[in-house]
Design a protein around this motif. Structure first.
Motif, PDB file in Angstrom:
ATOM      1  N   LEU A 161       0.865  -1.176   0.000  1.00 27.95           N
ATOM      2  CA  LEU A 161       0.000   0.000   0.000  1.00 27.95           C
ATOM      3  C   LEU A 161       0.902   1.226   0.000  1.00 27.95           C
ATOM      4  CD1 LEU A 161      -2.900   1.138   0.177  1.00 27.95           C
ATOM      5  CD2 LEU A 161      -2.648   1.134   2.661  1.00 27.95           C
ATOM      6  N   GLY A 162       0.757   2.041  -1.034  1.00 30.87           N
ATOM      7  CA  GLY A 162       1.606   3.226  -1.141  1.00 30.87           C
ATOM      8  C   GLY A 162       3.078   2.883  -1.178  1.00 30.87           C
ATOM      9  N   GLY A 163       3.409   1.737  -1.792  1.00 28.27           N
ATOM     10  CA  GLY A 163       4.801   1.318  -1.909  1.00 28.27           C
ATOM     11  C   GLY A 163       5.357   0.645  -0.675  1.00 28.27           C
ATOM     12  N   LYS A 164       4.541   0.521   0.375  1.00 30.03           N
ATOM     13  CA  LYS A 164       5.018  -0.091   1.617  1.00 30.03           C
ATOM     14  C   LYS A 164       4.413  -1.492   1.778  1.00 30.03           C
ATOM     15  CE  LYS A 164       5.700   4.292   4.045  1.00 30.03           C
ATOM     16  NZ  LYS A 164       5.341   5.107   5.220  1.00 30.03           N
ATOM     17  N   PRO A 165       5.216  -2.480   2.193  1.00 27.19           N
ATOM     18  CA  PRO A 165       4.688  -3.841   2.361  1.00 27.19           C
ATOM     19  C   PRO A 165       3.715  -3.905   3.531  1.00 27.19           C
ATOM     20  CG  PRO A 165       6.926  -3.705   3.221  1.00 27.19           C
ATOM     21  CD  PRO A 165       6.651  -2.388   2.560  1.00 27.19           C
ATOM     22  N   LEU A 166       2.734  -4.791   3.415  1.00 23.99           N
ATOM     23  CA  LEU A 166       1.716  -4.940   4.452  1.00 23.99           C
ATOM     24  C   LEU A 166       1.916  -6.235   5.222  1.00 23.99           C
ATOM     25  CD1 LEU A 166      -1.451  -3.848   2.430  1.00 23.99           C
ATOM     26  CD2 LEU A 166      -0.043  -2.447   3.955  1.00 23.99           C
ATOM     27  N   CYS A 167       1.458  -6.223   6.464  1.00 21.85           N
ATOM     28  CA  CYS A 167       1.490  -7.428   7.283  1.00 21.85           C
ATOM     29  C   CYS A 167       0.597  -8.490   6.652  1.00 21.85           C
ATOM     30  CB  CYS A 167       1.016  -7.109   8.694  1.00 21.85           C
ATOM     31  SG  CYS A 167       0.912  -8.555   9.776  1.00 21.85           S
ATOM     32  N   MET A 168       1.111  -9.714   6.510  1.00 20.29           N
ATOM     33  CA  MET A 168       0.360 -10.802   5.883  1.00 20.29           C
ATOM     34  C   MET A 168      -0.162 -11.801   6.916  1.00 20.29           C
ATOM     35  SD  MET A 168       0.445  -9.982   2.701  1.00 20.29           S
ATOM     36  CE  MET A 168      -0.013 -11.470   1.809  1.00 20.29           C
ATOM     37  N   ASN A 169      -0.030 -11.457   8.202  1.00 27.75           N
ATOM     38  CA  ASN A 169      -0.350 -12.408   9.271  1.00 27.75           C
ATOM     39  C   ASN A 169      -1.778 -12.943   9.195  1.00 27.75           C
ATOM     40  OD1 ASN A 169       0.261 -13.652  12.010  1.00 27.75           O
ATOM     41  ND2 ASN A 169      -1.485 -12.354  12.528  1.00 27.75           N
ATOM     42  N   GLN A 170      -2.732 -12.070   8.822  1.00 29.56           N
ATOM     43  CA  GLN A 170      -4.140 -12.502   8.845  1.00 29.56           C
ATOM     44  C   GLN A 170      -4.399 -13.671   7.889  1.00 29.56           C
ATOM     45  OE1 GLN A 170      -6.955  -9.180   8.657  1.00 29.56           O
ATOM     46  NE2 GLN A 170      -5.431  -7.887   9.663  1.00 29.56           N
ATOM     47  N   TYR A 171      -3.637 -13.742   6.798  1.00 31.29           N
ATOM     48  CA  TYR A 171      -3.801 -14.864   5.872  1.00 31.29           C
ATOM     49  C   TYR A 171      -3.478 -16.198   6.537  1.00 31.29           C
ATOM     50  CZ  TYR A 171      -4.306 -11.770   1.820  1.00 31.29           C
ATOM     51  OH  TYR A 171      -4.762 -10.852   0.928  1.00 31.29           O
ATOM     52  N   TYR A 172      -2.623 -16.157   7.530  1.00 37.68           N
ATOM     53  CA  TYR A 172      -2.199 -17.380   8.215  1.00 37.68           C
ATOM     54  C   TYR A 172      -3.115 -17.733   9.385  1.00 37.68           C
ATOM     55  CZ  TYR A 172       1.956 -16.948   5.348  1.00 37.68           C
ATOM     56  OH  TYR A 172       2.807 -16.865   4.262  1.00 37.68           O
ATOM     57  N   GLU A 173      -4.180 -16.943   9.570  1.00 32.98           N
ATOM     58  CA  GLU A 173      -5.078 -17.147  10.708  1.00 32.98           C
ATOM     59  C   GLU A 173      -6.465 -17.654  10.317  1.00 32.98           C
ATOM     60  OE1 GLU A 173      -3.998 -16.875  13.743  1.00 32.98           O
ATOM     61  OE2 GLU A 173      -2.069 -15.974  13.271  1.00 32.98           O
ATOM     62  N   VAL A 174      -6.811 -17.633   9.020  1.00 31.32           N
ATOM     63  CA  VAL A 174      -8.209 -17.878   8.652  1.00 31.32           C
ATOM     64  C   VAL A 174      -8.529 -19.338   8.358  1.00 31.32           C
ATOM     65  CG1 VAL A 174      -8.604 -15.544   7.823  1.00 31.32           C
ATOM     66  CG2 VAL A 174      -7.804 -17.277   6.221  1.00 31.32           C
ATOM     67  N   LEU A 175      -7.541 -20.150   8.002  1.00 33.58           N
ATOM     68  CA  LEU A 175      -7.798 -21.557   7.708  1.00 33.58           C
ATOM     69  C   LEU A 175      -7.426 -22.413   8.914  1.00 33.58           C
ATOM     70  CD1 LEU A 175      -6.532 -21.770   4.011  1.00 33.58           C
ATOM     71  CD2 LEU A 175      -8.895 -21.523   4.828  1.00 33.58           C
ATOM     72  N   SER A 176      -8.201 -23.464   9.141  1.00 31.49           N
ATOM     73  CA  SER A 176      -7.974 -24.410  10.252  1.00 31.49           C
ATOM     74  C   SER A 176      -8.079 -23.748  11.617  1.00 31.49           C
ATOM     75  CB  SER A 176      -6.610 -25.106  10.107  1.00 31.49           C
ATOM     76  OG  SER A 176      -6.468 -25.686   8.833  1.00 31.49           O
ATOM     77  N   SER A 177      -8.878 -22.685  11.704  1.00 37.71           N
ATOM     78  CA  SER A 177      -9.041 -21.996  12.988  1.00 37.71           C
ATOM     79  C   SER A 177     -10.519 -21.919  13.350  1.00 37.71           C
ATOM     80  CB  SER A 177      -8.424 -20.596  12.940  1.00 37.71           C
ATOM     81  OG  SER A 177      -9.040 -19.809  11.947  1.00 37.71           O
ATOM     82  N   CYS A 178     -10.782 -21.644  14.633  1.00 37.36           N
ATOM     83  CA  CYS A 178     -12.171 -21.633  15.101  1.00 37.36           C
ATOM     84  C   CYS A 178     -12.258 -20.885  16.424  1.00 37.36           C
ATOM     85  CB  CYS A 178     -12.681 -23.065  15.290  1.00 37.36           C
ATOM     86  SG  CYS A 178     -14.479 -23.206  15.461  1.00 37.36           S
ATOM     87  N   ARG A 179     -13.369 -20.230  16.627  1.00 42.03           N
ATOM     88  CA  ARG A 179     -13.654 -19.594  17.912  1.00 42.03           C
ATOM     89  C   ARG A 179     -14.235 -20.649  18.859  1.00 42.03           C
ATOM     90  NH1 ARG A 179     -16.112 -13.606  18.523  1.00 42.03           N
ATOM     91  NH2 ARG A 179     -16.873 -13.633  20.674  1.00 42.03           N
ATOM     92  N   ILE A 180     -13.848 -20.576  20.116  1.00 40.36           N
ATOM     93  CA  ILE A 180     -14.323 -21.516  21.136  1.00 40.36           C
ATOM     94  C   ILE A 180     -15.114 -20.727  22.168  1.00 40.36           C
ATOM     95  CG2 ILE A 180     -13.663 -23.316  22.769  1.00 40.36           C
ATOM     96  CD1 ILE A 180     -12.652 -23.901  19.966  1.00 40.36           C
ATOM     97  N   PRO A 181     -16.381 -21.089  22.427  1.00 43.31           N
ATOM     98  CA  PRO A 181     -17.171 -20.313  23.397  1.00 43.31           C
ATOM     99  C   PRO A 181     -16.693 -20.530  24.825  1.00 43.31           C
ATOM    100  CG  PRO A 181     -18.398 -22.250  22.678  1.00 43.31           C
ATOM    101  CD  PRO A 181     -17.148 -22.202  21.842  1.00 43.31           C
TER     102      PRO A 181
END
Length: 625
Positions: A161-181
């Motif tokens: 964004l604007g020539g600056k690299p962005l954090c990619m961490n969220q891509y590594y959080e969406v698969l094989s994950s789940c919220r636990i009540p």
């Protein structure tokens, strides 16, 4: 609550996937990103006053000024909390992110459905029967696995964004994950990082859950044709008669679901089945066909399906809303997704979905039949009388919520981002000013407005708030329909200044210098140090500043889709939009229980505002920058 973030244009990632792992690429990229700054205390206090000016009365503003002067005096409480935050920032990857996930999501006790989890509506697909549904769903699974290969191999293209690299961490959080009540606070588990990452997805059809292994023993993914065969087996094994909609429990108030969850997990069979859902890469929901509609009525009905499933008489039980990522494929071609918001914002989800949609359009590869595919495993549950009562209570609560939500999807077809760009204006800022004008025309006052801004320029960055209601926007909307003596050139100049002010605040927000997360951090730091909450946070003006009657988000996409979410206050609107080149997709939500809100009326007001703003600019060519 937080809504999907804006401003990050997703990469479009259909390309040959690297077979080799680039070991450590993700970590080295993350280490190179800066930490989230703690803005100067005086700067935030001054900007807070500026943000309050269009939305509070003069006497309230005077009181807040006095409180802030006391708060930031030399040697006072503000300086102490600021030092504490700065120390926290020095000792952590991101001083905000862990707090934010807890406060904004995991400690939030309203149902995730409507109140937190967004839905995403794809264009209607070209099939109208179960055979077409299964064929498309099989290619969708294959497309997600193709994207997952890039995550696993760390070959995912880095976004900028604007020539600056962005954090990619969220891509590594969406698969094989789940919220636990939990009983008072939930948690999130990510099994992708476990020693034996999951190799299966869960498929739910007719309220029944199945484990579908999507990899062969040699680690290669099943082909789309093999996945189709497996989905056919699931549909044959899931006769609708008598199935109890266990998934509807995930729509409950989080404390209620937490108590039921504890009861459910006392049984060994239930523990194994729930664990299989939680561990799965993602969930695929196969829905029956819905009554036929067309145009915006169809899109609005589709948004309801993606957001909450339509209640107990619909598909709300054909979900597991705690799952981070659920793809939804209806027999009538209605398709989309729902995601649990704690691990990620909208743009990474949209980038994944862009990839998957493009993948589904690719020609079929050569078919590889195999007679040895194991039959998908049906998950079984032992439902006690107490859990059954909770299911029935969840059905009643979900039906009440479904009837309360007023959802309207509108395709604004008159123009798209091409028009503001032709006037050298930010398309996002232009749409935000249309929302301000629409709201002012309906209610004759300005309101606190939330637009999410990405903090992904920073390590593990999430969001901050763009406050779209500014003194400049207030001057513009008040003048627009004002006295005829005000000529078009003056109004166009006010529009130009309002757009510039929004762009300036946006740049401030994405560079970590906005006010809302800093103010929250100071408040949480006081709690951390077991101090009384400073009076500036119990002030009526602070409550008004956080009462977002307009909660908005731009989520741009290559695919002609739109994300949707519920309002964040009882008398407010949720507005999400995807500006395409020649049209804009809007999703507007409100609650029927509020007499003052009306989603269809708001959508019409936005349409009128956009058209009137274009007319104004067309009449004043000298307004072009």
């Amino acid at each position: 609550m937080v809504k999907p973030c804006s401003l990050v244009k997703p990469c479009h990632l259909v390309k040959p996937v690297s077979a080799g792992r680039l070991a450590g690429r993700y970590l080295s990229h993350q280490r190179g990103l800066p930490g989230l700054p703690v803005p100067p205390l005086q700067q935030t206090c001054q900007r807070y006053i500026t943000a309050l000016e269009p939305i509070v009365e003069a006497d309230e503003l005077k009181r807040t000024r006095s409180l802030l002067e006391e708060f930031q005096r030399a040697g006072g409480l503000g300086e102490r909390l600021q030092r504490g935050l700065e120390k926290r920032a020095q000792g952590s990857e991101n001083w905000l992110s862990d707090w934010w996930v807890q406060v904004a999501y995991l400690e939030y006790r309203m149902p995730v459905v409507v109140h937190s989890s967004p839905g995403l509506v794809l264009p209607r697909m070209d099939f109208t029967d179960q055979q077409g549904q299964i064929k498309f769903a099989a290619k969708l699974i294959a497309g997600v696995l193709d994207f997952k290969t890039m995550i696993d191999n760390e070959t995912l293209p880095v976004e900028f964004l604007g020539g600056k690299p962005l954090c990619m961490n969220q891509y590594y959080e969406v698969l094989s994950s789940c919220r636990i009540p939990g009983l008072k606070r939930d948690s999130v588990v990510n099994h992708a990082k476990s020693p034996a990452p999951p190799k299966h997805i869960t498929v739910v059809h007719n309220f029944q859950f199945f484990v579908l292994d999507v990899y062969h023993s040699d680690g290669s993914p099943l082909t789309a044709d093999q996945l189709r065969v497996q989905l056919e087996k699931i549909c044959r094994a899931s006769a609708p008669a008598g199935a109890r909609p266990l998934g509807i429990l995930t729509t409950q108030h989080r404390d209620s679901w937490g108590k039921t969850y504890q009861l459910l997990m006392q049984d060994e069979t239930n523990r194994a089945s729930v664990s299989a859902i939680q561990r799965s890469i993602f969930t695929l929901c196969l829905d029956p066909a819905r009554p036929q509609t067309s145009g915006d009525s169809y899109r609005s009905a589709a948004a309801v399906q993606m957001l909450h499933g339509g209640g107990s008489g619909g598909n709300s039980g054909n979900r597991w809303f705690d799952k981070t990522l659920q793809f939804i494929v209806g027999e009538d071609g209605t398709c989309g997704a729902n995601y649990e918001h704690a691990p990620a914002e909208g743009p990474p989800i949209v980038a994944l979905i862009d990839h998957v949609v493009e993948y589904t359009r690719k020609p079929e590869p050569e078919r590889r039949h195999s007679a040895s595919l194991p039959t998908p495993q049906k998950l079984h549950f032992n439902i006690t009388a107490e859990v059954q009562r909770d299911i029935e209570e969840a059905e009643r609560s979900m039906d009440t919520l479904a009837q309360d939500l007023d959802m309207r999807v509108m395709v604004f077809g008159h123009f798209g981002k091409n028009v503001p760009k032709s006037h050298k204006m930010s398309p996002d800022a232009f749409v935000q000013m249309a929302l301000q004008l629409a709201y002012y025309r309906m209610y004759q006052h300005c309101c606190a407005t939330y637009e999410s801004a990405s903090l992904r320029m920073f390590r593990r960055g999430r969001t901050d708030t763009i406050r779209s209601a500014s003194s400049a926007s207030a001057a513009f909307v008040k003048a627009f329909d004002g006295p005829r003596t005000q000529v078009c050139v003056q109004k166009a100049d006010l529009l130009k200044k309002a757009v510039a002010a929004h762009r300036s605040y946006t740049n401030m927000a994405i560079s970590g210098q906005a006010i809302d997360r800093h103010l929250l951090g100071l408040k949480l730091q006081a709690l951390e140090e077991k101090l009384s909450v400073p009076e500036v946070f119990t002030d009526a003006a602070y409550a008004k500043a956080l009462h977002y009657r307009l909660s908005t988000s731009q989520v741009p996409s290559k695919t002609d889709c739109v994300m949707c979410f519920g309002p964040v206050v009882p008398n407010g609107y949720g507005v999400c939009y995807n500006p395409m080149d020649d049209h804009i997709n809007f999703a507007v939500s409100s609650f029927n229980s509020c007499q003052d809100t009306d989603s269809a009326r708001m959508a019409r007001a936005v349409e009128a505002a956009l058209l009137d703003m274009k007319t104004l600019l067309d009449q004043t060519p000298q307004a072009k920058l």
